[in-house]
Design a protein around this motif. Structure first.
Motif, PDB file in Angstrom:
ATOM      1  N   VAL A  16       0.663  -1.230  -0.057  1.00 60.83           N
ATOM      2  CA  VAL A  16      -0.048   0.099   0.084  1.00 60.83           C
ATOM      3  C   VAL A  16       0.818   1.304   0.116  1.00 60.83           C
ATOM      4  CG1 VAL A  16      -1.713   1.315   1.151  1.00 60.83           C
ATOM      5  CG2 VAL A  16      -1.843  -1.397   1.252  1.00 60.83           C
ATOM      6  N   GLY A  17       0.474   2.231  -0.851  1.00 55.56           N
ATOM      7  CA  GLY A  17       1.113   3.677  -0.580  1.00 55.56           C
ATOM      8  C   GLY A  17       2.095   3.919  -1.721  1.00 55.56           C
ATOM      9  N   PHE A  18       2.285   2.995  -2.666  1.00 55.00           N
ATOM     10  CA  PHE A  18       3.350   3.012  -3.596  1.00 55.00           C
ATOM     11  C   PHE A  18       3.147   4.450  -4.337  1.00 55.00           C
ATOM     12  CE2 PHE A  18       4.690   2.648  -8.374  1.00 55.00           C
ATOM     13  CZ  PHE A  18       5.940   2.552  -7.911  1.00 55.00           C
ATOM     14  N   PHE A  19       2.267   4.641  -4.801  1.00 53.06           N
ATOM     15  CA  PHE A  19       1.973   5.931  -5.573  1.00 53.06           C
ATOM     16  C   PHE A  19       1.970   7.091  -4.585  1.00 53.06           C
ATOM     17  CE2 PHE A  19      -0.624   2.814  -7.974  1.00 53.06           C
ATOM     18  CZ  PHE A  19       0.209   2.626  -8.964  1.00 53.06           C
ATOM     19  N   VAL A  70      12.148   4.500  -5.544  1.00 56.37           N
ATOM     20  CA  VAL A  70      10.897   4.296  -4.824  1.00 56.37           C
ATOM     21  C   VAL A  70      10.837   2.478  -4.814  1.00 56.37           C
ATOM     22  CG1 VAL A  70       8.750   4.384  -4.151  1.00 56.37           C
ATOM     23  CG2 VAL A  70       9.891   6.057  -4.763  1.00 56.37           C
ATOM     24  N   LEU A  71      11.107   2.140  -6.045  1.00 53.11           N
ATOM     25  CA  LEU A  71      10.810   0.654  -6.326  1.00 53.11           C
ATOM     26  C   LEU A  71      11.825   0.030  -5.331  1.00 53.11           C
ATOM     27  CD1 LEU A  71      10.071   0.327  -9.989  1.00 53.11           C
ATOM     28  CD2 LEU A  71       8.676  -0.330  -8.254  1.00 53.11           C
ATOM     29  N   SER A  72      13.021   0.363  -5.318  1.00 53.74           N
ATOM     30  CA  SER A  72      14.243  -0.225  -4.418  1.00 53.74           C
ATOM     31  C   SER A  72      13.997  -0.216  -2.805  1.00 53.74           C
ATOM     32  CB  SER A  72      15.556   0.512  -4.674  1.00 53.74           C
ATOM     33  OG  SER A  72      15.740   0.427  -6.271  1.00 53.74           O
ATOM     34  N   GLU A  73      13.010   0.705  -2.305  1.00 48.01           N
ATOM     35  CA  GLU A  73      12.538   0.845  -1.067  1.00 48.01           C
ATOM     36  C   GLU A  73      11.985  -0.687  -0.399  1.00 48.01           C
ATOM     37  OE1 GLU A  73      10.534   4.177  -0.184  1.00 48.01           O
ATOM     38  OE2 GLU A  73      11.678   5.485  -1.123  1.00 48.01           O
ATOM     39  N   PRO A  74      12.409  -1.127   0.579  1.00 43.28           N
ATOM     40  CA  PRO A  74      12.094  -2.535   0.999  1.00 43.28           C
ATOM     41  C   PRO A  74      10.531  -2.535   1.075  1.00 43.28           C
ATOM     42  CG  PRO A  74      13.659  -1.646   2.450  1.00 43.28           C
ATOM     43  CD  PRO A  74      13.438  -0.551   1.604  1.00 43.28           C
ATOM     44  N   ARG A  77       9.293  -3.690  -2.674  1.00 41.63           N
ATOM     45  CA  ARG A  77      10.176  -4.752  -3.346  1.00 41.63           C
ATOM     46  C   ARG A  77       9.405  -5.914  -4.277  1.00 41.63           C
ATOM     47  NH1 ARG A  77      15.708  -3.955  -3.333  1.00 41.63           N
ATOM     48  NH2 ARG A  77      16.325  -3.220  -1.491  1.00 41.63           N
ATOM     49  N   GLY A  78       7.965  -5.978  -4.046  1.00 40.75           N
ATOM     50  CA  GLY A  78       7.291  -6.994  -4.985  1.00 40.75           C
ATOM     51  C   GLY A  78       6.714  -6.484  -6.303  1.00 40.75           C
ATOM     52  N   ILE A  79       6.723  -5.006  -6.365  1.00 42.04           N
ATOM     53  CA  ILE A  79       6.239  -4.479  -7.282  1.00 42.04           C
ATOM     54  C   ILE A  79       7.382  -4.508  -8.551  1.00 42.04           C
ATOM     55  CG2 ILE A  79       5.382  -2.065  -8.466  1.00 42.04           C
ATOM     56  CD1 ILE A  79       4.561  -1.313  -5.513  1.00 42.04           C
ATOM     57  N   THR A  80       6.590  -4.638  -9.752  1.00 44.42           N
ATOM     58  CA  THR A  80       7.317  -4.795 -11.163  1.00 44.42           C
ATOM     59  C   THR A  80       6.946  -3.663 -11.869  1.00 44.42           C
ATOM     60  OG1 THR A  80       5.707  -6.249 -12.216  1.00 44.42           O
ATOM     61  CG2 THR A  80       7.524  -7.261 -10.859  1.00 44.42           C
ATOM     62  N   VAL A 183      17.829   4.397 -17.355  1.00 48.84           N
ATOM     63  CA  VAL A 183      17.837   4.476 -15.961  1.00 48.84           C
ATOM     64  C   VAL A 183      17.822   2.873 -15.552  1.00 48.84           C
ATOM     65  CG1 VAL A 183      16.360   5.010 -13.979  1.00 48.84           C
ATOM     66  CG2 VAL A 183      16.601   6.767 -15.935  1.00 48.84           C
ATOM     67  N   LEU A 184      18.966   2.534 -14.658  1.00 50.04           N
ATOM     68  CA  LEU A 184      18.803   1.171 -14.490  1.00 50.04           C
ATOM     69  C   LEU A 184      18.085   0.850 -13.359  1.00 50.04           C
ATOM     70  CD1 LEU A 184      22.765   0.681 -14.758  1.00 50.04           C
ATOM     71  CD2 LEU A 184      20.920   0.342 -16.164  1.00 50.04           C
ATOM     72  N   ALA A 185      17.832  -0.525 -12.704  1.00 49.11           N
ATOM     73  CA  ALA A 185      16.922  -0.844 -11.678  1.00 49.11           C
ATOM     74  C   ALA A 185      17.444  -0.278 -10.327  1.00 49.11           C
ATOM     75  CB  ALA A 185      16.999  -2.347 -11.748  1.00 49.11           C
ATOM     76  N   ASP A 186      18.569   0.086 -10.532  1.00 51.32           N
ATOM     77  CA  ASP A 186      18.643   1.073  -8.759  1.00 51.32           C
ATOM     78  C   ASP A 186      18.705   2.373  -9.052  1.00 51.32           C
ATOM     79  OD1 ASP A 186      20.895   1.516 -10.572  1.00 51.32           O
ATOM     80  OD2 ASP A 186      22.610   0.695  -9.140  1.00 51.32           O
ATOM     81  N   GLY A 187      18.271   2.899 -10.049  1.00 52.93           N
ATOM     82  CA  GLY A 187      18.008   4.340 -10.428  1.00 52.93           C
ATOM     83  C   GLY A 187      19.394   5.190 -11.088  1.00 52.93           C
ATOM     84  N   SER A 188      20.521   4.210 -11.354  1.00 55.21           N
ATOM     85  CA  SER A 188      21.501   4.727 -11.782  1.00 55.21           C
ATOM     86  C   SER A 188      21.129   5.449 -13.305  1.00 55.21           C
ATOM     87  CB  SER A 188      22.641   3.917 -11.984  1.00 55.21           C
ATOM     88  OG  SER A 188      22.865   3.411 -10.829  1.00 55.21           O
ATOM     89  N   ASP A 189      21.761   6.679 -13.587  1.00 53.66           N
ATOM     90  CA  ASP A 189      21.598   7.301 -15.025  1.00 53.66           C
ATOM     91  C   ASP A 189      22.740   7.242 -15.676  1.00 53.66           C
ATOM     92  OD1 ASP A 189      21.372   9.110 -17.083  1.00 53.66           O
ATOM     93  OD2 ASP A 189      21.252  10.855 -15.934  1.00 53.66           O
ATOM     94  N   TRP A 190      22.696   6.355 -16.568  1.00 55.87           N
ATOM     95  CA  TRP A 190      23.964   5.650 -17.411  1.00 55.87           C
ATOM     96  C   TRP A 190      23.504   5.695 -19.138  1.00 55.87           C
ATOM     97  CZ3 TRP A 190      28.718   5.102 -17.150  1.00 55.87           C
ATOM     98  CH2 TRP A 190      29.654   4.372 -17.909  1.00 55.87           C
ATOM     99  N   TRP A 191      24.819   6.617 -19.554  1.00 62.19           N
ATOM    100  CA  TRP A 191      24.815   6.703 -20.995  1.00 62.19           C
ATOM    101  C   TRP A 191      25.470   5.596 -21.503  1.00 62.19           C
ATOM    102  CZ3 TRP A 191      22.382   9.103 -25.053  1.00 62.19           C
ATOM    103  CH2 TRP A 191      21.762  10.175 -25.074  1.00 62.19           C
TER     104      TRP A 191
END
Length: 1018
Positions: A16-19, A70-74, A77-80, A183-191
């Motif tokens: 609950v509360g993701f958005f 936010v997706l990386s927050e514990p 973790r179950g959201i895709t 933008v990688l899964a951990d939020g990294s900004d990579w060219w």
């Protein structure tokens, strides 16, 4: 009365509360979790249907980073998540039960164009044709071609490594990607850009996610080099997505983009792309070759390829037959003539490119000489298209082939699931023979076309996926096609990505599949980016083609009878032609103005389909409800509507969400004319509104608008009072309270009085029937609609004068109710009664053999659509009548000297009478005038739409998109004309200029009067 409808409950989120957490973290884009948005995003162009938990519309890369963080927050973790581009994937690539991330609404800017280095940098939501439109002034283009180029986003093209016609010359999207901002899964900004050894060594040494990714990919490329060379086919359409074979470029540099292109959002979220550009070919021509059978066309294609043409496209008889009934055919029919006594059952389209005209003619001569000699002369004939507009029109037909396959009647329709196999081109003819035998053996009909130069076949077997026996065929045919394709050295995914078909990835990649799993783990350790597609971590499964919910599951509940009764709403296949980005295209103005997919034909069809499903689950037949509604007692019905409108328990009625999407529809019928499947939103919208307002109260404006044709004669009698109301601030405020705005004033001139003064009689059946055959032949009846008759009567007066100058006797049809406003607003019972009376009157006139000519295109075309089945007579459009009487027209040279003439057509006319512009050009051409057709979209008025206060912002936004430019650019010697009354009314309202109808211009031209009407201050 229809019941209150509730969706099957909100989709439960893993936490609950993701958005809310996204908003707290600074997410600046849009977040949509309503049932309507989730319904619209539950389908693409595939056979599958998966409802997401919500949709994110980021405004920039910062929003993508916030999403990943936010997706990386514990707690979450179950959201895709699954990135989504144009939403036109044919294999469910972007469908997800998690969160869809759509960059097309806001992240659609072209950030940089460098014409010297031939590089463009764009955001992921930029549409391919949008980019090429911006590049055209520089003589450059982004080369990879695809049939959905007017709505496919660059992010989506990268994610599927898209390509199509011309790939042998230009390659795939990956061949033109210079860099990707991810933008990688951990939020990294990579060219990600190609790296030399020193740069790679530096990155590999990093201890973060970026370093881990590069170490993993580099190690696999080195350790598995020989096995990669063995497994990956040497094809133009090689296996993309995790493309191990092209990690090392020809110059030796390491290119991570080979892994990312075609990865379908399973590795990263793409924010920007840096793209390689090419010069636009200076000269192009198409050789259109006809064959008596498809196999001969296929075999001949190899000969054409050997002649070094730029590309070869092959189309079978089924697709060609459907194209003949499509809107584009009028413009290209002359290039595909009928051969006496012989049926064309296949065509090849060979493209020839050159740097100058001499080279083009030399190349054409070489190809045509080869076609005329020996074994090559197996065709029925050929034509050559040299003009740029003709070339584009023919390619447009070919691009629409995919969608056209869905334009058939009944529940058995071609569907996509084995539609893009690729084999070595030299094997294609034999491969297709076996493919056809496979489908014939299963008793399936199908259509075929393809990029034969690249060995790619597009085929869509016809199935009804509400039938269990047909559902089983998806598995049986897929397995058989996989085996056949592998036997011929090909791949299952030659063009349209893997998506749900990812279950076959291990079979094609063999013992390299664990390497793909390693790469997936390095990018996305927790398998949260579009899971189940392309590669899954050890211990987790890929999606299977028969484990994902099908659209047919919903359609089975609705039933075939109801599906057939609602104007193809349930048969929308998601091809997305209504997402056309081009502001000058008439297709779906409401989507262009809002960028909200709910407000598109695809969105409205999806919502209508879900609404029908919810009714069916309650045992409600909407057709019977409509009958009961019309027979009910009005006073009792009104009391129930008041109660339902005030009852708070009705606030979450799904019908409200459907109505909200219908409110923004302009009822312009562009969808009915331009959608390949002929989804007609105005038709099913009116049926919905009738039932919706059988349960709830209507806004005050509705009865006022619906009664306008019957009240106008009365209002005209009190013209000064009416003009005072619409022309003063107090009056306009009063009308806004009623929901109306921008109402036109009534002119002093009265059509009835002018007709009487000019001695023009009313066309009563008795009067017309008393005419002699010769008199009838030289007569014409003008069917003036109420809007033109009362608000712009000078058009009818000009038509009368023109007819007399042509040596004809004009009559005016009696005042009648067309009923279009009734139909648009869902007063279908009243419409049927009015239309019945009008049809009876017009049919008696037509039976007498006198031409009937309408003045306004939208109102006239209503007699062909809304009146279908009750009126046999054809009410001609002005240009149709004039084309049949060209010999009666003669222009005065002095009247046209030094002037240019430009036509602005009504969008309904452009899309539902596709020959109209060509006919107007013939008419003006007979007068010695080279008529130019303005490239404009919808003016935004669309009948009464722009007069409704709630719609006015959208109306003015649409006008500014394309009409404003044309009006502002007109000079003193430019004669601008508009065929539609509503269009002329919009120009007068916004720019205070009067545009004449073509009748008014032609009337002046042939009277030798140099004072030709033009856009002037009102």
């Amino acid at each position: 009365m229809i019941p209150r409808l509730r969706p099957n409950g909100a989709i439960p989120l893993p936490a609950v509360g993701f958005f809310q957490r996204l908003i707290e973290a600074g997410f600046d884009g849009d977040i949509e979790t309503g049932a309507a948005s989730r319904t619209v995003f539950s389908t693409d162009n595939s056979i599958y249907q998966v409802e997401p938990a919500g949709i994110l519309f980021p405004k920039g890369i910062e929003d993508l980073q916030i999403t990943a963080a936010v997706l990386s927050e514990p707690a979450f973790r179950g959201i895709t998540v699954a990135p989504r581009g144009g939403g036109t994937g044919t294999n469910g690539q972007s469908l997800t039960s998690g969160i869809a991330v759509d960059c097309s609404r806001h992240m659609n800017s072209i950030l940089e164009i460098d014409p010297i280095r031939r590089i463009a940098r764009v955001q992921a939501g930029v549409v391919k044709d949008q980019l090429n439109q911006a590049l055209k002034p520089y003589g450059l283009f982004f080369a990879p071609e695809l049939s959905t180029s007017n709505r496919a986003t660059i992010g989506g093209m990268v994610s599927t490594d898209a390509c199509g016609q011309g790939s042998c010359l230009y390659g795939k999207t990956s061949n033109h990607v210079l860099g990707l901002r991810n933008v990688l899964a951990d939020g990294s900004d990579w060219w990600s850009r190609p790296l030399d050894e020193a740069a790679l060594e530096e990155i590999v040494a990093r201890e973060d996610r970026v370093g881990e990714i590069h170490r993993t990919v580099d190690r696999i490329a080195r350790e598995k080099r020989d096995r990669i060379a063995e497994i990956f086919p040497k094809l133009n359409r090689y296996m993309t997505g995790y493309d191990l074979a092209h990690i090392r470029r020809s110059d030796g540099r390491f290119d991570l983009n080979a892994i990312l292109c075609g990865s379908e959002g399973t590795l990263a979220m793409i924010a920007e792309a840096e793209l390689n550009l090419l010069p636009i070919p200076a000269h192009a021509a198409l050789i259109n070759i006809r064959y008596g059978d498809f196999n001969t066309a296929l075999e001949d294609a190899r000969t054409l390829v050997a002649l070094n043409v730029a590309s070869v496209e092959t189309v079978d008889e089924k697709v060609l037959g459907l194209a003949r009934g499509d809107i584009v055919w009028t413009g290209i029919a002359r290039f595909f003539p009928d051969d006496a006594g012989r049926t064309t059952n296949g065509i090849n389209i060979a493209e020839v490119l050159a740097d100058d005209e001499a080279e083009l003619e030399r190349k054409l001569a070489e190809v045509t000489a080869a076609l005329a000699t020996g074994a090559n002369a197996r065709h029925l004939g050929y034509t050559i298209a040299r003009d740029h507009a003709d070339v584009e029109a023919i390619w447009s037909m070919r691009k629409r082939a995919v969608g056209l396959l869905g334009n058939v009647d009944g529940p058995v329709r071609p569907v996509a699931f084995v539609e893009d196999t690729a084999v070595p081109p030299e094997n294609l003819a034999a491969y297709i023979r076996e493919f056809r035998a496979l489908l014939d053996g299963a008793g399936l009909s199908y259509g075929m076309f393809g990029h034969v130069d690249a060995g790619v076949l597009h085929v869509r077997p016809a199935l009804d996926l509400t039938r269990n026996d047909h559902v089983r065929l998806v598995r049986e045919v897929s397995d058989a096609v996989v085996a056949l394709t592998r036997r011929y050295g090909g791949v299952l995914w030659g063009e349209h990505g893997k998506g749900v078909r990812s279950e076959y990835v291990p079979e094609f990649f063999g013992d390299l599949y664990p390497s793909l799993q390693e790469i997936k783990r390095a990018f996305d350790p927790e398998n949260r980016l579009n899971p189940g597609k392309v590669a899954a971590p050890s211990g987790q499964a890929l999606l299977k083609i028969d484990d994902v919910p099908l659209r047919g599951d919903t359609d089975r509940i609705i039933g075939n009878e109801i599906r057939a009764a609602f104007d193809n709403a349930a048969y929308c296949n998601g091809n997305g032609a209504c997402f056309d980005f081009d502001k000058t295209s008439p297709m779906c103005p409401s989507y262009k103005a809002t960028r909200d997919r709910r407000f598109s034909p695809k969105g409205r069809a999806a919502l209508m389909r879900e609404w029908l499903r919810l009714l069916a689950e309650k045992g409600i037949d909407p057709r019977q409800e409509a009958k009961r509604l019309r027979q009910s007692v009005p006073l009792a019905r009104f009391a129930r509507r008041v109660f339902n409108s005030l009852n708070p328990q009705n606030r979450d009625d799904f019908s409200h969400e459907v109505r909200a999407s219908m409110d923004t529809c302009l009822a312009c019928k562009a969808c009915a004319g331009q959608c390949p499947v002929k989804v007609s939103v105005p038709a099913f919208r009116s049926k919905f509104l009738e039932l919706y307002y059988g349960r709830y109260l209507r806004p005050l404006k509705d009865p006022l608008v619906a009664a306008i044709e019957t009240t106008l004669p009365l209002v005209h009698r009190i013209r000064p009072a009416y003009n005072l109301v619409v022309g003063t601030r107090a009056g306009r405020m009063m009308m806004r309270v009623a929901g109306l705005t921008s109402l036109p004033r009534l002119p002093r001139i009265s059509l009835a009085k002018e007709a009487a003064r000019l001695g023009v009689p009313l066309a009563t059946p008795r009067r017309i029937e008393t005419l002699s055959p010769h008199e009838r032949e030289k007569s014409v009846i003008f069917v003036a609609d109420a809007f033109t008759a009362y608000f712009d009567p000078e058009v009818a007066v000009a038509a009368i004068g023109l007819a007399r100058k042509m040596g004809l006797s004009p009559f005016l049809a009696a005042s009648h109710v067309n009923g279009k406003a009734l139909h648009v607003h869902g007063y279908l019972g009243r419409f049927e009664a009015a239309a019945g009376r009008t049809a009876h009157y017009l049919q008696r006139l037509d039976d007498a053999g006198v031409a009937l000519v309408g003045l306004d295109p939208s109102m006239t075309l209503a007699f062909r659509s809304e009146y279908k089945g009750i009126l046999k007579a054809t009410i001609l459009l002005p240009q149709e009548w004039l084309v049949a009487n060209l010999g009666r027209l003669a222009a005065s040279p002095s009247a046209i000297k030094g002037r240019s003439f430009r036509l602005m057509s009504h969008c309904t006319e452009r899309t539902n009478a596709p020959a109209s512009i060509a006919q107007w050009k013939r008419v003006f051409g007979s007068l010695g005038i080279d008529l130019q057709a303005a490239e404009t979209g919808c003016c935004g008025m669309a009948g009464t739409f722009g007069h409704e206060a709630r719609n006015r912002p959208i109306s003015e936004r649409l006008y500014a998109m394309s009409w404003k430019r044309e009006i502002d650019a007109a000079g003193d010697t430019d004669s601008l004309m508009a065929t539609g009354y509503s269009c002329r009314s919009q120009v007068k309202e916004i720019d205070n200029k009067r545009l004449p109808h073509p009748f008014q211009v032609i009337d002046k031209i042939i009277s030798e009067n140099p004072d030709i009407p033009q856009a002037d201050v009102a």
